[in-house]
Design an enzyme around this catalytic site. Structure first.
Site, PDB file in Angstrom:
ATOM      1  N   HIS A  30      34.479  17.041 101.911  1.00 24.24           N
ATOM      2  CA  HIS A  30      33.184  16.758 102.522  1.00 24.24           C
ATOM      3  C   HIS A  30      32.091  17.508 101.767  1.00 24.24           C
ATOM      4  O   HIS A  30      32.310  18.625 101.289  1.00 24.24           O
ATOM      5  CB  HIS A  30      33.179  17.141 104.006  1.00 24.24           C
ATOM      6  CG  HIS A  30      33.738  16.066 104.891  1.00 24.24           C
ATOM      7  ND1 HIS A  30      34.297  16.322 106.120  1.00 24.24           N
ATOM      8  CD2 HIS A  30      33.819  14.703 104.716  1.00 24.24           C
ATOM      9  CE1 HIS A  30      34.683  15.172 106.682  1.00 24.24           C
ATOM     10  NE2 HIS A  30      34.419  14.192 105.846  1.00 24.24           N
TER      11      HIS A  30
ATOM     12  N   HIS B 112      41.656  16.886 110.290  1.00 25.20           N
ATOM     13  CA  HIS B 112      40.224  16.632 110.162  1.00 25.20           C
ATOM     14  C   HIS B 112      40.042  15.144 109.846  1.00 25.20           C
ATOM     15  O   HIS B 112      41.018  14.407 109.719  1.00 25.20           O
ATOM     16  CB  HIS B 112      39.634  17.529 109.073  1.00 25.20           C
ATOM     17  CG  HIS B 112      38.143  17.593 109.077  1.00 25.20           C
ATOM     18  ND1 HIS B 112      37.401  17.785 110.223  1.00 25.20           N
ATOM     19  CD2 HIS B 112      37.231  17.484 108.067  1.00 25.20           C
ATOM     20  CE1 HIS B 112      36.111  17.791 109.918  1.00 25.20           C
ATOM     21  NE2 HIS B 112      35.984  17.596 108.614  1.00 25.20           N
TER      22      HIS B 112
ATOM     23  N   ASP C  70      37.946  22.790 107.812  1.00 25.56           N
ATOM     24  CA  ASP C  70      37.561  22.130 109.059  1.00 25.56           C
ATOM     25  C   ASP C  70      38.794  21.534 109.728  1.00 25.56           C
ATOM     26  O   ASP C  70      39.621  20.887 109.082  1.00 25.56           O
ATOM     27  CB  ASP C  70      36.551  21.021 108.775  1.00 25.56           C
ATOM     28  CG  ASP C  70      35.197  21.566 108.348  1.00 25.56           C
ATOM     29  OD1 ASP C  70      35.088  22.786 108.158  1.00 25.56           O
ATOM     30  OD2 ASP C  70      34.263  20.752 108.200  1.00 25.56           O
TER      31      ASP C  70
ATOM     32  N   HIS D 109      31.269  28.378 110.060  1.00 28.37           N
ATOM     33  CA  HIS D 109      31.030  26.938 110.181  1.00 28.37           C
ATOM     34  C   HIS D 109      30.375  26.642 111.529  1.00 28.37           C
ATOM     35  O   HIS D 109      30.866  25.872 112.345  1.00 28.37           O
ATOM     36  CB  HIS D 109      32.345  26.169 110.027  1.00 28.37           C
ATOM     37  CG  HIS D 109      32.151  24.726 109.635  1.00 28.37           C
ATOM     38  ND1 HIS D 109      32.096  23.702 110.556  1.00 28.37           N
ATOM     39  CD2 HIS D 109      32.006  24.139 108.429  1.00 28.37           C
ATOM     40  CE1 HIS D 109      31.921  22.549 109.942  1.00 28.37           C
ATOM     41  NE2 HIS D 109      31.867  22.785 108.637  1.00 28.37           N
TER      42      HIS D 109
ATOM     43  N   HIS E  28      38.463  20.857 101.666  1.00 24.43           N
ATOM     44  CA  HIS E  28      38.398  19.407 101.779  1.00 24.43           C
ATOM     45  C   HIS E  28      37.145  18.905 101.082  1.00 24.43           C
ATOM     46  O   HIS E  28      36.291  19.697 100.672  1.00 24.43           O
ATOM     47  CB  HIS E  28      38.459  18.955 103.239  1.00 24.43           C
ATOM     48  CG  HIS E  28      37.294  19.390 104.087  1.00 24.43           C
ATOM     49  ND1 HIS E  28      37.054  20.709 104.415  1.00 24.43           N
ATOM     50  CD2 HIS E  28      36.298  18.667 104.681  1.00 24.43           C
ATOM     51  CE1 HIS E  28      35.975  20.785 105.182  1.00 24.43           C
ATOM     52  NE2 HIS E  28      35.507  19.557 105.348  1.00 24.43           N
TER      53      HIS E  28
ATOM     54  N   ASP F 291      29.474  19.239 102.459  1.00 28.86           N
ATOM     55  CA  ASP F 291      29.027  20.590 102.800  1.00 28.86           C
ATOM     56  C   ASP F 291      30.013  21.660 102.343  1.00 28.86           C
ATOM     57  O   ASP F 291      29.732  22.855 102.464  1.00 28.86           O
ATOM     58  CB  ASP F 291      28.756  20.722 104.305  1.00 28.86           C
ATOM     59  CG  ASP F 291      29.956  20.394 105.180  1.00 28.86           C
ATOM     60  OD1 ASP F 291      30.687  19.436 104.860  1.00 28.86           O
ATOM     61  OD2 ASP F 291      30.165  21.084 106.193  1.00 28.86           O
ATOM     62  N   HIS F 292      31.150  21.248 101.781  1.00 30.85           N
ATOM     63  CA  HIS F 292      32.131  22.183 101.235  1.00 30.85           C
ATOM     64  C   HIS F 292      32.306  22.009  99.725  1.00 30.85           C
ATOM     65  O   HIS F 292      33.067  22.747  99.111  1.00 30.85           O
ATOM     66  CB  HIS F 292      33.487  21.988 101.911  1.00 30.85           C
ATOM     67  CG  HIS F 292      33.479  22.297 103.369  1.00 30.85           C
ATOM     68  ND1 HIS F 292      34.063  23.428 103.914  1.00 30.85           N
ATOM     69  CD2 HIS F 292      32.928  21.629 104.416  1.00 30.85           C
ATOM     70  CE1 HIS F 292      33.884  23.431 105.220  1.00 30.85           C
ATOM     71  NE2 HIS F 292      33.198  22.349 105.549  1.00 30.85           N
TER      72      HIS F 292
END
Length: 312
Positions: free
Chosen positions: A65, A140, A211, A269, A63, A67-68
């Protein structure tokens, strides 16, 4: 086939855990490496391992976001700077193309290789003679996917002794039988390949989820997986918080693994709330439901053993 964890933290990096990235090293099987998510600093993390960006063949994003995702421009350009010239395929949700193309255009980055961006939906997203990859939508805050990597069944060992006993010397006919083809001898007799091959070797199954809240649909998606990689952002004491922010607890991940009859569960995570050994409570909570659970840490790797031949 090995899973290498470059980053195992959630949301933002900490001194103990970088943000999310996992490498599936298939050097023995394909001579390549696949990456799942690419949080900021991933290229720095890889420098501390034996993995090589030049071997990166496919990159899957669960996805969008940060942090990914925020490490992606650096990994793409570093791969070029390391001299890679082979084609790269990127997979991820809608919006991945805009992110990559904008970052490369604005920074005037040069890539010495071609690439293709595949914006995925549920179902098969890649397949060749060795492996198939499926995607499923998770729950998510934004669109998030899980990926199932299915190694295909391999032919069993060729029974050389039986062939030699029939006076058939090593040569092209051995290769035909190994491929599952029946052969005809000079005297007109026909040999069935199945009579000269041991039982086929089952492929390995790896599930890597992005996530997500705990979802019953991931039980079927993870069915009989050799390894299930599931987020475990929080412990049971923060179950309400996990649901509020569309995440899962370690115990919920263990429930999925147990119901799916997975062989191994790996938790990743991990929230930065759990530091200095506090994350062991997450492992304890998971093991109460699913004993064969591991808690990933940065630079840890897990070897996925080959299955034995099936005799069903």
């Amino acid at each position: 086939m090995e899973l290498h964890f470059m980053g195992t933290g959630a949301g933002m990096p900490s001194k103990e855990r970088n943000v999310t990235s996992i490498c599936l090293n298939m050097n023995e099987e394909r001579g390549t490496m696949w990456m799942f998510d690419c949080g900021e600093g991933t290229q720095h993390q890889i420098l501390r391992t034996s993995l090589k960006l030049g071997r990166l063949e496919k990159l899957f994003i669960t996805h969008l976001h940060g942090d990914h995702l925020y490490g992606l421009p650096g990994v793409l350009t570093s791969r070029s700077n390391h001299g890679a010239e082979t084609h790269l395929d990127l997979y991820g949700p809608a919006g991945l193309r805009a992110f990559v193309e904008t970052a490369l255009r604005v920074s005037e980055a040069f890539l010495g290789y071609t690439y293709t961006i595949h914006e995925v939906e549920e179902g098969v997203v890649f397949e060749d003679e060795q492996v198939r990859v499926l995607a499923t939508k998770l729950e998510h805050r934004i669109e998030s996917f899980g990926y199932r990597i299915e190694e295909k069944e391999k032919p069993g060992r060729l029974c050389h002794e039986k062939l030699k006993a029939l006076g058939i010397p090593p040569g092209p006919q051995y290769a035909q039988i190994k491929r599952g083809e029946d052969i005809t001898l000079t005297d007109g007799s026909r040999l069935k390949s199945a009579d000269f091959l041991e039982a086929p070797i089952p492929g390995r199954q790896v599930v890597i989820l992005g996530d997500t809240r705990v979802l019953n649909k991931t039980i079927a998606f993870s069915k009989n997986a050799d390894v299930l990689v599931h987020e475990a952002t929080f412990g049971q004491e923060r179950e309400a918080l996990a649901r509020k922010y569309y995440h899962a607890t370690a115990a919920q991940a263990a429930h999925i693994a147990s119901e799916a009859k997975a062989a191994t569960l790996i938790l990743t995570h991990i929230s930065s709330r759990y530091q200095h050994g506090e994350e062991q409570t997450l492992l304890k909570e998971a093991k109460e439901q699913f004993e064969n659970t591991h808690l990933a840490r940065d630079f840890w790797y897990f070897s996925i053993p080959r299955k034995t031949a099936s005799h069903s």
